[in-house]
Write an enzyme that holds these catalytic residues in place. Structure first.
Site, PDB file in Angstrom:
ATOM      1  N   GLY A 126       3.270   6.567   1.572  1.00  0.00           N
ATOM      2  CA  GLY A 126       2.796   5.193   1.713  1.00  0.00           C
ATOM      3  C   GLY A 126       2.902   4.336   0.468  1.00  0.00           C
ATOM      4  N   HIS A 163       5.372  -0.998  -0.655  1.00  0.00           N
ATOM      5  CA  HIS A 163       5.728   0.205  -1.414  1.00  0.00           C
ATOM      6  C   HIS A 163       7.244   0.342  -1.572  1.00  0.00           C
ATOM      7  CE1 HIS A 163       6.476   1.715   2.660  1.00  0.00           C
ATOM      8  NE2 HIS A 163       7.283   2.590   2.092  1.00  0.00           N
ATOM      9  N   GLN A 178       8.330   9.394   4.539  1.00  0.00           N
ATOM     10  CA  GLN A 178       6.983   8.799   4.660  1.00  0.00           C
ATOM     11  C   GLN A 178       5.959   9.933   4.739  1.00  0.00           C
ATOM     12  OE1 GLN A 178       4.635   6.647   4.663  1.00  0.00           O
ATOM     13  NE2 GLN A 178       5.656   4.664   4.408  1.00  0.00           N
ATOM     14  N   GLY A 192       4.296  -0.479  12.020  1.00  0.00           N
ATOM     15  CA  GLY A 192       3.817   0.735  12.670  1.00  0.00           C
ATOM     16  C   GLY A 192       2.365   1.041  12.362  1.00  0.00           C
ATOM     17  N   MET A 193       1.999   0.942  11.107  1.00  0.00           N
ATOM     18  CA  MET A 193       0.625   1.208  10.709  1.00  0.00           C
ATOM     19  C   MET A 193      -0.191  -0.077  10.670  1.00  0.00           C
ATOM     20  SD  MET A 193       0.231   4.545   9.660  1.00  0.00           S
ATOM     21  CE  MET A 193       0.700   4.821  11.344  1.00  0.00           C
ATOM     22  N   CYS A 216      -9.330  11.296  15.457  1.00  0.00           N
ATOM     23  CA  CYS A 216     -10.775  11.420  15.377  1.00  0.00           C
ATOM     24  C   CYS A 216     -11.146  11.994  14.011  1.00  0.00           C
ATOM     25  CB  CYS A 216     -11.235  12.342  16.506  1.00  0.00           C
ATOM     26  SG  CYS A 216     -12.983  12.487  16.673  1.00  0.00           S
ATOM     27  N   ALA A 254       3.727 -13.892   4.186  1.00  0.00           N
ATOM     28  CA  ALA A 254       2.396 -13.741   3.591  1.00  0.00           C
ATOM     29  C   ALA A 254       2.316 -14.376   2.208  1.00  0.00           C
ATOM     30  CB  ALA A 254       2.029 -12.266   3.501  1.00  0.00           C
TER      31      ALA A 254
HETATM   32  N1  LIG Z   1      -3.887   2.452   4.240  1.00  0.00           N
HETATM   33  C1  LIG Z   1      -3.336   3.378   4.926  1.00  0.00           C
HETATM   34  O1  LIG Z   1      -4.011   4.226   5.448  1.00  0.00           O
HETATM   35  C2  LIG Z   1      -1.875   3.385   5.119  1.00  0.00           C
HETATM   36  C3  LIG Z   1      -1.354   4.354   5.968  1.00  0.00           C
HETATM   37  C4  LIG Z   1      -0.010   4.355   6.197  1.00  0.00           C
HETATM   38  C5  LIG Z   1       0.800   3.436   5.594  1.00  0.00           C
HETATM   39  N2  LIG Z   1       0.290   2.536   4.710  1.00  0.00           N
HETATM   40  C6  LIG Z   1       1.152   1.574   4.047  1.00  0.00           C
HETATM   41  O2  LIG Z   1       1.003   0.325   4.700  1.00  0.00           O
HETATM   42  C7  LIG Z   1       2.249  -0.375   4.668  1.00  0.00           C
HETATM   43  C8  LIG Z   1       2.664  -0.769   6.074  1.00  0.00           C
HETATM   44  O3  LIG Z   1       3.023   0.381   6.852  1.00  0.00           O
HETATM   45  P1  LIG Z   1       3.770   0.201   8.233  1.00  0.00           P
HETATM   46  O4  LIG Z   1       3.992   1.555   8.814  1.00  0.00           O
HETATM   47  O5  LIG Z   1       3.026  -0.813   9.046  1.00  0.00           O
HETATM   48  O6  LIG Z   1       5.154  -0.393   7.714  1.00  0.00           O
HETATM   49  P2  LIG Z   1       6.318  -1.139   8.532  1.00  0.00           P
HETATM   50  O7  LIG Z   1       7.463  -1.158   7.614  1.00  0.00           O
HETATM   51  O8  LIG Z   1       6.459  -0.531   9.888  1.00  0.00           O
HETATM   52  O9  LIG Z   1       5.740  -2.619   8.718  1.00  0.00           O
HETATM   53  C9  LIG Z   1       5.663  -3.587   7.682  1.00  0.00           C
HETATM   54  C10 LIG Z   1       5.575  -4.953   8.331  1.00  0.00           C
HETATM   55  O10 LIG Z   1       5.407  -5.954   7.342  1.00  0.00           O
HETATM   56  C11 LIG Z   1       6.178  -7.086   7.706  1.00  0.00           C
HETATM   57  N3  LIG Z   1       6.443  -7.872   6.496  1.00  0.00           N
HETATM   58  C12 LIG Z   1       7.266  -7.554   5.463  1.00  0.00           C
HETATM   59  N4  LIG Z   1       7.248  -8.492   4.522  1.00  0.00           N
HETATM   60  C13 LIG Z   1       6.424  -9.459   4.953  1.00  0.00           C
HETATM   61  C14 LIG Z   1       6.010 -10.706   4.405  1.00  0.00           C
HETATM   62  N5  LIG Z   1       6.446 -11.121   3.211  1.00  0.00           N
HETATM   63  N6  LIG Z   1       5.139 -11.454   5.105  1.00  0.00           N
HETATM   64  C15 LIG Z   1       4.697 -11.028   6.311  1.00  0.00           C
HETATM   65  N7  LIG Z   1       5.058  -9.859   6.879  1.00  0.00           N
HETATM   66  C16 LIG Z   1       5.907  -9.075   6.195  1.00  0.00           C
HETATM   67  C17 LIG Z   1       7.419  -6.485   8.326  1.00  0.00           C
HETATM   68  O11 LIG Z   1       8.076  -7.395   9.177  1.00  0.00           O
HETATM   69  C18 LIG Z   1       6.846  -5.293   9.086  1.00  0.00           C
HETATM   70  O12 LIG Z   1       6.520  -5.600  10.426  1.00  0.00           O
HETATM   71  C19 LIG Z   1       3.239   0.572   4.022  1.00  0.00           C
HETATM   72  O13 LIG Z   1       3.357   0.288   2.651  1.00  0.00           O
HETATM   73  C20 LIG Z   1       2.610   1.886   4.225  1.00  0.00           C
HETATM   74  O14 LIG Z   1       3.073   2.835   3.291  1.00  0.00           O
HETATM   75  C21 LIG Z   1      -1.046   2.487   4.487  1.00  0.00           C
END
Ligand SMILES: NC(=O)c1ccc[n+]([C@@H]2O[C@H](COP(=O)([O-])OP(=O)(O)OC[C@H]3O[C@@H](n4cnc5c(N)ncnc54)[C@H](O)[C@@H]3O)[C@@H](O)[C@H]2O)c1
Ligand SMILES: NC(=O)c1ccc[n+]([C@@H]2O[C@H](COP(=O)([O-])OP(=O)(O)OC[C@H]3O[C@@H](n4cnc5c(N)ncnc54)[C@H](O)[C@@H]3O)[C@@H](O)[C@H]2O)c1
Lengths: 556, 556
Positions: free
Chosen positions: A485, A260, A123, A169-170, A403, A236
């Site tokens: 990501g 992803h 990641q 997590g995010m 920050c 979703a």
């Molecule tokens: N925009 C940003 O700044 C940013 C930063 C980091 C990560 N990301 C991306 O955001 C995404 C989420 O990251 P994360 O760390 O929270 O990932 P994660 O894997 O910890 O969490 C994903 C969550 O989505 C849920 N989920 C999966 N399929 C689903 C569905 N069909 N319906 C409802 N819920 C569902 C899972 O149960 C899980 O809790 C990743 O693709 C990550 O790469 C974006």
């Protein structure tokens, strides 16, 4: 069954604070208050790991304990592979995670190698040991929602609500960021335990078991002029469509499931959680096909919302690409969040700067909060952020602060923290780092470098130069990752961490590293033609050889 | 119309010898005795360039002239983009060339960016300023032919002949290497001027205008027990097939056209040179399609030769991949030269080590030749190589020497050269580097990492760790490239150059950098399970954390 907590206090286990910092931070990444699935070494973001397996993890710790001040540990996709003699001003750890030669940069090939124990998904901050829990993304998400309110709702989010999904997590940072920016939110999450965890850590307000219950909660909050976030248990893909079909339109729609990673990151419609987790191991192709079909269904709903006037945005999980490959031709009709809202910040070297108190003492962070306000006295938006953060964000693991600051401030803050360590004002050294999602550290055509002004979205030279100059400046550890990501094949990025141990040597390193690191972001955006980046370079005495040359010869 | 010659002698134009070395070496890369097409900044290998365009080239030189001893110039695909404050033990130049995010790593996307001035093809040593003319590959090619003679002909090549094609920058080394190893050679080359150039520089003996003439020359040489190399004007695709059809079988068949670059590197059958060069600019897709069809035709002939008992080998230009994509299913039935002949050397950290006399004085090289013999007294094969090199290789540009040595010797030689500079025995500093085609610096599944024992061919973490540890050790310039000898999408690799300026600081840097650089190759091969690499690590005190751990716990 392990339970990991980073050591705290100011007694060293390693031979100096530089290796001690790495030693504590990898453990902090796997603290069960920090990581999503620490038993599998998964920190966040699908299968983002801190080390390849437990033997590798143990060996990394042992090597760090022994490491001399002129040695460097090399980590290859979460496995410690060598200890080299370098020198005191070199990094103590060099990390390369998940990198594949272009033609082979697919999930299929990666998973094959992963299964055979030859690779690990790093990641961004998981495999580079500078994850700080959901706080790490709260401010970025907040800045995004704040910009959405400005662009679409004249700066006033009251009575407005956001529909999203994924409270991992995010993604778990979304409800807190939304309410901070004045929006209500419904966040669909298929794993109820994630909803409970976010409520427990005060990132989320309420749980609803069905659409009707959620909408009722939402409506009464709006009627009472309250701001509320609701975790809705469900899938979703189906819920987005049902909402649209019932004529229930949010003001903003986005998504943060782990789209992803089509095998491990997204629950297909009609599957239970345990069918999914089992299936990901037993028949990954079937899961992938079903997940991608569901993502396409969800993106179609997002497009319908968009056509009906809802502000739709991709929040950086590559869901549009997945839908496009499935056949949703219009998938990229709604923008990614970076070109839509964040690029102006990147042009001036702003990004998710962060630091961690190795002491474990929250007061160390509060003191640094205060120092930031002192050194950046006139930025009301920033002061507001720091106040909200202190009030609303529960620390996870070692106390930390995120920050967003720019190129002119990062090194000043770092040097000031270092001085606070020297003087004893802080009770132990501070670790300073950032997300890989930053101004000059990433090439990611569906996210950070989407729609660059000159079309250079896919050019990956920049994150490599970024990493090399961090090594050259004397950062404490530096990492180069592929994937992150948006998944295998879709991004190249680097991470930088530096320790403020109160020494003079650290001061000099910080001055170089924390200036050059965001400066390359300014350079990258100036090179692509962004005028605000060119101005920022001028203001900060960043030389731009070819641009200066052109203006000298009068052709600019 | 420029004519470039690197400055020689021991007067500095830059502020110190480190930046002076870069300043001279980029110019040396474009010396018309060194480069293939210097007017287009093309050094070798298809369109491998030293700088993006002439303005960038001029600006690079100006920035090097001004560079302070604690500054670092950043070069992005041949364009100087920044000058950062670093420190004296950091590299003076950091280079990233031709890197693209995986999903976009195709010739189509690259060419689009290249056309718009956003990228440059760096090849291996072209964009990293350590090309030394055809000598750079002579020894590798010689070692390969030598191994072929051993494996297939009981060590005796007399009366045997090799069929190959391509007498460009690298390919031009083939005839000399073949005759050194005792083989006769017919090398098909479509551009007569390349044949004349190789004859002038004593790499090639004769020119033939048609098959009959070539065969006659060959037969009379063999009858007279002479060893001869013949450049045959023509197109390899048709000549290979015609030879087979006429029942004329070589003993060994290979190819070194620039097949890795289907638009600029391979003349389609039935086209004239000028049609081809014009077509590459005007209708690249048509050229590509025709070229790939011709490559497939050539590979089919190579397979027929193989089936008839000829030793067939791919010499690292990705021609098998091109044929495979066109539909030649058996294309990979003949092996690449690395798994077939070179891997045992890589396992022990051997690779194309090289150095250049900045003085411009050939005597400096002869003195270092002598020093190598002194320091490695018992390696007869190496002494023989040095004698042949001195006798048969005409210097091009700054005098240089290539010499394959292993991890235990590189740093010793480097330190000895540095001492010779200190003592005044050499008349100016020495630049030490290597090809990117080396033991630990490249991931390239169709070439250097083809058929690795553990299947980790495509893992690209290693070259990235290699580059970062070179920066950490204090190399003078470090580069990270994508593409190189096998083309966009097919490899990731890094380069390291370090200057022996006679100072104590250089001595310390050389000791670290020239040990760690090949050591990571030993580590990479040990990690993949090669026993000789594990032994080499043991012998050279290279720690292998996980392997040592396993043997401690008795599981090995
Ligand atoms: N925009 C940003 O700044 C940013 C930063 C980091 C990560 N990301 C991306 O955001 C995404 C989420 O990251 P994360 O760390 O929270 O990932 P994660 O894997 O910890 O969490 C994903 C969550 O989505 C849920 N989920 C999966 N399929 C689903 C569905 N069909 N319906 C409802 N819920 C569902 C899972 O149960 C899980 O809790 C990743 O693709 C990550 O790469 C974006
Ligand atoms: N094995 C190795 O160690 C190694 C090292 C470096 C490069 N390479 C690869 O070898 C290839 C050659 O490198 P180079 O630097 O000599 O390239 P180059 O572009 O300088 O030369 C290629 C030559 O092939 C000739 N040619 C093209 N099509 C032909 C045809 N159909 N018939 C006959 N001749 C034809 C061209 O006229 C040219 O002279 C490249 O693909 C390069 O990447 C291999």
């Amino acid at each position: 069954n392990r339970r990991i907590k980073a050591p705290t206090g100011n007694k060293l286990t390693c031979k100096n604070w530089l290796s001690e910092a790495a030693y504590r931070m990898i453990q902090n990444n796997l603290d069960d208050q920090v990581a999503e699935h620490p038993q599998e070494l998964i920190v966040y973001g699908g299968i983002g790991r801190a080390a390849r397996n437990w033997q590798c993890y143990d060996e990394i710790l042992e090597r760090l304990v022994d490491l001399e001040e002129d040695e460097t540990l090399l980590v290859q996709s979460g496995k410690p592979v060598a200890v080299f003699k370098t020198h005191a001003d070199s990094p103590r750890v060099l990390i390369a995670n998940s990198n594949l030669v272009g033609h082979w940069a697919t999930w299929e090939h990666f998973s094959e190698l992963d299964k055979r124990g030859l690779m690990m998904y790093g990641q961004m901050t998981a495999g580079s040991w500078i994850y700080i829990g959901s706080q790490g993304i709260v401010q970025g998400t907040y800045e995004t929602f704040f910009a959405i309110a400005n662009q679409h709702f004249l700066g006033d989010a009251s009575g407005r609500w956001v529909l999203t999904a994924g409270l991992g997590g995010m993604g778990g940072a979304q409800p807190l960021a939304a309410t901070m920016a004045g929006f209500c939110m419904i966040a669909v999450e298929c794993d109820e335990s994630r909803i409970d965890m976010r409520i427990a850590s005060r990132y989320l307000d309420k749980k609803a078991m069905g659409i009707d219950e959620a909408i009722e909660m939402l409506n009464s909050a709006i009627a009472a002029k309250e701001v509320i976030s609701i975790g809705l248990v469900g899938n979703a893909a189906s819920i987005y469509n049902e909402l649209y079909d019932r004529g229930i339109l949010p003001d903003v729609v986005t998504d943060q499931t782990s789209a992803h990673d089509p095998v491990n990151g997204y629950l297909p419609m009609g599957w239970t959680l345990s069918q999914w987790r089992e299936g990901a191991k037993q028949e990954p192709e079937r899961v992938r096909d079903a997940a991608v079909a569901s993502m396409a269904h969800q993106v179609s709903a997002m497009l319908k919302f968009m056509d009906a006037g809802v502000a739709a945005v991709d929040y950086g999980n590559n869901i549009r690409q997945m839908a496009l490959e499935y056949g949703v031709k219009r998938a990229f009709d709604f923008p990614g969040f970076v070109p839509a809202y964040i690029r102006p910040l990147f042009c001036e070297g702003y990004g998710p700067f962060r630091w961690v108190a190795l002491s474990g003492d929250p007061n160390d962070i509060y003191k640094t909060d205060q120092k930031v306000k002192e050194l950046i006295p006139n930025d009301r938006h920033l002061h507001h952020w720091l106040d909200m953060a202190r009030e609303k964000i529960a620390f996870q693991g070692l106390p930390a602060r995120i920050c967003w600051v720019g190129v002119e401030d990062r090194y000043r803050l770092g040097m000031a923290f270092n001085e606070m360590v020297t003087s004893g004002e802080l009770s132990a050294p501070i670790v300073i780092g950032r997300d890989h999602l930053d101004t000059g550290s990433v090439a990611s055509p569906n996210r950070e470098t989407e729609a660059m002004a000159d079309g250079s979205d896919a050019v990956a030279d920049w994150p490599l130069l970024n990493a090399m100059s961090a090594v050259a400046g004397g950062a404490t550890w530096v990492s180069m990752h592929h994937g992150g990501g948006v998944g295998i094949g879709f991004s190249q990025h680097s991470g930088v961490v530096i320790v403020a141990d109160g020494t003079d040597a650290a001061k000099r390193r910080i001055e170089r590293v924390l200036f050059n690191d965001p400066a390359i972001g300014v350079v990258r955006h100036a090179d692509a033609g962004y005028e605000s980046a060119i101005q920022s370079a001028k203001k900060n005495n960043i030389r731009l050889p070819m641009i200066d040359r052109a203006s000298k010869s009068g052709s600019r």
